[in-house]
Design a protein around this motif. Sequence first.
Motif, PDB file in Angstrom:
ATOM      1  N   HIS A  97      10.319  -0.828   0.719  1.00 15.77           N
ATOM      2  CA  HIS A  97       9.634   0.422   0.407  1.00 15.77           C
ATOM      3  C   HIS A  97      10.077   0.854  -0.987  1.00 15.77           C
ATOM      4  CE1 HIS A  97       8.944   0.213   4.701  1.00 15.77           C
ATOM      5  NE2 HIS A  97      10.253   0.019   4.824  1.00 15.77           N
ATOM      6  N   TYR A 102       5.941   6.136  -0.269  1.00 16.06           N
ATOM      7  CA  TYR A 102       6.438   4.876  -0.807  1.00 16.06           C
ATOM      8  C   TYR A 102       5.286   3.904  -1.032  1.00 16.06           C
ATOM      9  CZ  TYR A 102      11.179   6.254   0.474  1.00 16.06           C
ATOM     10  OH  TYR A 102      12.375   6.903   0.568  1.00 16.06           O
ATOM     11  N   ASN A 121       4.666   0.437   0.049  1.00 21.78           N
ATOM     12  CA  ASN A 121       5.247  -0.389   1.097  1.00 21.78           C
ATOM     13  C   ASN A 121       4.776  -1.828   0.972  1.00 21.78           C
ATOM     14  OD1 ASN A 121       6.530   1.840   2.738  1.00 21.78           O
ATOM     15  ND2 ASN A 121       4.421   2.549   2.630  1.00 21.78           N
ATOM     16  N   GLU A 159       0.847  -1.191   0.000  1.00 17.38           N
ATOM     17  CA  GLU A 159       0.000   0.000   0.000  1.00 17.38           C
ATOM     18  C   GLU A 159       0.877   1.233   0.000  1.00 17.38           C
ATOM     19  OE1 GLU A 159      -0.946   0.510   4.740  1.00 17.38           O
ATOM     20  OE2 GLU A 159      -2.206  -0.867   3.593  1.00 17.38           O
ATOM     21  N   ILE A 160       0.310   2.317  -0.484  1.00 15.24           N
ATOM     22  CA  ILE A 160       1.028   3.575  -0.543  1.00 15.24           C
ATOM     23  C   ILE A 160       0.913   4.290   0.800  1.00 15.24           C
ATOM     24  CG2 ILE A 160       1.090   5.859  -1.621  1.00 15.24           C
ATOM     25  CD1 ILE A 160       0.145   4.447  -4.216  1.00 15.24           C
ATOM     26  N   GLY A 161       2.054   4.749   1.307  1.00 15.05           N
ATOM     27  CA  GLY A 161       2.079   5.505   2.549  1.00 15.05           C
ATOM     28  C   GLY A 161       3.428   6.173   2.729  1.00 15.05           C
ATOM     29  N   ARG A 162       3.406   7.414   3.185  1.00 19.60           N
ATOM     30  CA  ARG A 162       4.637   8.180   3.452  1.00 19.60           C
ATOM     31  C   ARG A 162       5.562   8.262   2.248  1.00 19.60           C
ATOM     32  NH1 ARG A 162       6.125   7.198   9.762  1.00 19.60           N
ATOM     33  NH2 ARG A 162       3.997   7.400  10.496  1.00 19.60           N
TER      34      ARG A 162
END
Length: 164
Positions: free
Chosen positions: A100, A88, A90, A83-86
């Motif tokens: 990442h 990246y 991930n 999933e996309i987060g921060r």
Amino acid sequence: MLSTDLKAYMADNPGAVIEDVAREHKVTPRAVIEALPSSMVRIGGGEHFALAMQDIAAWGEVTLIVHTDDAIFEFTGAIPAGEIGRGYFNLMQPKGLHGHLRHERCAGVAFVERPFMGKNSAFVAFVNADGGIMFKVFVGRDETRALRGDQLARFRQLANQIAA
């Protein structure tokens, strides 16, 4: 080297190692992929990175390859969901393959079906903004070393969706 020369070379040598051809001909790996016969390659936009990775996570055992000037890393197993987060994409798994990925640098998702070392091969190449290959995910093989039919069908379905 002119692109027509590269196209002729790849028509005669479709199973050549992409990164080696790029280095020898002083072009990007993306240029080499684009020089393959049109029947062997389709390329969609990098905005489909997450969609492609989520689909591949459902394929089962595949081989992921990272090819640099210094090493070729291979991982055979299931690609974890991500999933996309921060900033990246991930890979959400504590062991095995995890990490990442800088999905925003993906500028293309290439679907390549070609002969390689005397066998048919099929892989998804995630191409970065510089024309390099971030990594490739190869369709798995069965006990007879043939491409897995279920994965090849998923590969082609994804190619139709992303690189129509």
